[in-house]
Every structure is written in structure tokens, then in C-alpha cells.
Design a protein around this motif. Structure first.
Motif, PDB file in Angstrom:
ATOM      1  N   LEU A 179      46.767  33.669  38.998  1.00  0.00           N
ATOM      2  CA  LEU A 179      46.918  35.117  39.220  1.00  0.00           C
ATOM      3  C   LEU A 179      47.242  35.431  40.664  1.00  0.00           C
ATOM      4  O   LEU A 179      47.910  36.431  40.952  1.00  0.00           O
ATOM      5  N   ALA A 182      50.971  35.043  40.804  1.00  0.00           N
ATOM      6  CA  ALA A 182      51.714  36.062  40.057  1.00  0.00           C
ATOM      7  C   ALA A 182      51.523  37.471  40.614  1.00  0.00           C
ATOM      8  O   ALA A 182      52.446  38.294  40.529  1.00  0.00           O
ATOM      9  N   GLU A 183      50.365  37.776  41.196  1.00  0.00           N
ATOM     10  CA  GLU A 183      50.043  39.161  41.521  1.00  0.00           C
ATOM     11  C   GLU A 183      49.829  39.451  43.011  1.00  0.00           C
ATOM     12  O   GLU A 183      49.554  40.591  43.365  1.00  0.00           O
ATOM     13  N   PHE A 191      44.348  40.521  44.368  1.00  0.00           N
ATOM     14  CA  PHE A 191      44.811  39.146  44.156  1.00  0.00           C
ATOM     15  C   PHE A 191      45.477  38.572  45.398  1.00  0.00           C
ATOM     16  O   PHE A 191      46.256  37.633  45.309  1.00  0.00           O
ATOM     17  N   ALA A 197      40.897  36.690  43.831  1.00  0.00           N
ATOM     18  CA  ALA A 197      41.261  36.608  42.410  1.00  0.00           C
ATOM     19  C   ALA A 197      40.145  36.008  41.562  1.00  0.00           C
ATOM     20  O   ALA A 197      40.158  36.149  40.336  1.00  0.00           O
ATOM     21  N   PRO A 215      46.161  42.364  35.708  1.00  0.00           N
ATOM     22  CA  PRO A 215      47.527  42.071  36.166  1.00  0.00           C
ATOM     23  C   PRO A 215      48.505  43.150  35.716  1.00  0.00           C
ATOM     24  O   PRO A 215      48.332  43.768  34.660  1.00  0.00           O
ATOM     25  N   THR A 217      52.139  42.478  36.522  1.00  0.00           N
ATOM     26  CA  THR A 217      53.438  41.811  36.404  1.00  0.00           C
ATOM     27  C   THR A 217      53.522  41.087  35.058  1.00  0.00           C
ATOM     28  O   THR A 217      52.501  40.776  34.426  1.00  0.00           O
ATOM     29  N   GLY A 220      51.993  37.663  35.332  1.00  0.00           N
ATOM     30  CA  GLY A 220      50.535  37.802  35.426  1.00  0.00           C
ATOM     31  C   GLY A 220      49.918  38.098  34.076  1.00  0.00           C
ATOM     32  O   GLY A 220      48.845  37.571  33.736  1.00  0.00           O
ATOM     33  N   LYS A 221      50.570  38.926  33.270  1.00  0.00           N
ATOM     34  CA  LYS A 221      50.052  39.248  31.937  1.00  0.00           C
ATOM     35  C   LYS A 221      50.085  38.029  31.021  1.00  0.00           C
ATOM     36  O   LYS A 221      49.170  37.820  30.217  1.00  0.00           O
TER      37      LYS A 221
END
Length: 277
Positions: A179, A182-183, A191, A197, A215, A217, A220-221
Motif C-alpha cells: 500500500l 500504491a498510495e 501511506f 501504512a 486506498p 488508487t 491500491g484497491k
């Protein structure tokens, strides 16, 4: 005095008479602990406290006196055991984990008598430590075998439990790292680093899911969905191991009792047959 001390010891010490039911004195003390803890919980609600402002103070003083007298009596009568005889023996007993828990139970009352200032919320927490006394009193009577089975089950499966804890730690770090990747740009406050995170990772892997951080994005999801599914198995692993250990201990105890019953019945039949001859 020795006979009185011996009687007090048998009444208060759960180890004085192994295998016997909990004494009446200890049952009453357990009831007093329940009532005192309930009073502390209710007193924390301002609307309830306002209905009887003096009642809770009176109850606290009464229970405090009761628990102090009980603690002193336990220390005094513990000299019935050879290893705790004499002044040094009593000090030795006072430093045991069980005695320290008993001391924690009366610590709030002693601090109050000594006029030591303790902040309100922390004082409530100290008073709620009395519930730990139930663990020391539940070492006898019908709770003995139950407590022993629980601890033996944990000890028997300790390697499996340690291994699952290692898996849980690895998953938590891995989830936080994913995460973070991604975030981190979209949500730097939540994050922006792996330690930040980790809050989301802990809440997700334990299936709590507070929803305060999530999340936004696409990547992220996707990561979050996979991690959430993994969290179900993470919680189930130690629970399954522990449940299996308890079930195994219960089956062993049941088989042991059946064997004892069969042996006893065979012995009685043999004696009866010999008597007929």
C-alpha cells in the motif's frame, strides 16, 4: 494463634487444599470483586454518578478496606507454608506474581488514603485491575483442570502458534509495503511510509476494518482486496490451532475418565465375585 492462622490459611489460600472446591470466603471475595468492578464501570457514567454521588465513594472505601484486610490476612497466614515462614518468607511471598496482583488490587485505595494525586481516567483503570484477582482465585476448585488444559494446550501448540505469528508479521509488513507503493503519492499522510501504512495493514488483516484509512488508487484497491481475503485466513489459523488443541485435551480427559470408570467397575466386580466365593 497457630490454629487460627491455619484455619485462615485453608479459607484464603487456594493451594491449601488441592482438589477441593473453592472455599466460601474466596467465593464471597469473588462476588465482592464483581460488585466493585461493576461499581467502577457505572461510576464512569456521569449521569449515573450524579444520581448517587456519595454511594460510589462509600462503596469504594468499603471494598478498599475489605481487600486490604484480605491482603494482610493472606500474607500473615502464608507462613503456614514452610517456604514462606518468617519475615523473610513473607517478603518472598509478597514478591510472587500472585501476591503482586493482589497488591495491584488494593493499590488505588492505598493511593487514595495517602492522598496521592492520580488523574481521573488513570485512577479508574487502576481500580479495574481488581478483575485480575479473579485469575488468582480461579486456580482452585472446578477451574483448576480448565486452566491447566488451556495452558497445556498453548504449550503443546507453541511452535505452531509462533510460526503463525511469524506469518502474520510478514503479511503485515508486506501489506504495508504494497500500500505504500500504491498510495504514497495520493495519500502521503496515511501511506507516506511503511510504518504509517501499518495501521491500515493491522486493521485490515485482523478483519476490523475501521474505514478511517482506505486506498483510492486502482492498484491500491486491488492490493487491498487480496490482503483482505488473506486476513480471513490469518485470523482462522491460530484460532483453528488452539481449538484443535483444546479438543484434543478434552478427548484425552474423556478417555482417561472412561478408563478409570471401567477399571473401577472391573475392580468392584472382582471383589464382588470373590465375596460370593
Amino acid at each position: 494463634m497457630d490454629s487460627l492462622r491455619s484455619r485462615v490459611w485453608r479459607e484464603l489460600d487456594v493451594e491449601a487444599q488441592p482438589g477441593q472446591p473453592i472455599s466460601l470466603s474466596n467465593k464471597l471475595i469473588m462476588v465482592a470483586i464483581f460488585i466493585s468492578v461493576a461499581a467502577v464501570v457505572l461510576e464512569s457514567e456521569p449521569t449515573i454518578r450524579a444520581l448517587a454521588p456519595d454511594l460510589f465513594g462509600t462503596l469504594e472505601f468499603a471494598f478498599g478496606c475489605l481487600f486490604v484486610v484480605e491482603y494482610v490476612a493472606r500474607v500473615w497466614c502464608k507462613a503456614e507454608r514452610r517456604e514462606f515462614a518468617g519475615p523473610l518468607g513473607r517478603v518472598k511471598y509478597m514478591l510472587t506474581p500472585v501476591a503482586l496482583i493482589d497488591l495491584l488490587a488494593i493499590l488505588p485505595f492505598l493511593l487514595q488514603l495517602a492522598a496521592v494525586p492520580v488523574a481521573g481516567p488513570y485512577f479508574y483503570i487502576l481500580r479495574l485491575l481488581r478483575v485480575l484477582r479473579l485469575l488468582t482465585l480461579a486456580r482452585a476448585g472446578p477451574f483448576t483442570s480448565a486452566a491447566r488444559e488451556v495452558w497445556e494446550s498453548i504449550a503443546e501448540r507453541r511452535h505452531e502458534l509462533v510460526f503463525t505469528s511469524m506469518i502474520a508479521f510478514a503479511m503485515m509488513v508486506g501489506a504495508a509495503a504494497l500500500l505504500y507503493v500504491a498510495e504514497r503519492e495520493m495519500q502521503p499522510e496515511a501511506f507516506g511510509s511503511i510504518p504509517r501504512a501499518m495501521w491500515w495493514a493491522i486493521a485490515t488483516l485482523t478483519t476490523v476494518g475501521y474505514g478511517d484509512v482506505y486506498p483510492v488508487t486502482t492498484m491500491g484497491k486491488i492490493f487491498a482486496g487480496l490482503i483482505s481475503l488473506s486476513g480471513v485466513g490469518l485470523v482462522a489459523m491460530p484460532a483453528g490451532i488452539f481449538a484443535s488443541a483444546l479438543s484434543h485435551a478434552y478427548q484425552e480427559r474423556k478417555a482417561h475418565r472412561q478408563h478409570e470408570a471401567v477399571t473401577r467397575h472391573a475392580g468392584e466386580s472382582e471383589r464382588h465375585g470373590s465375596g460370593m466365593d
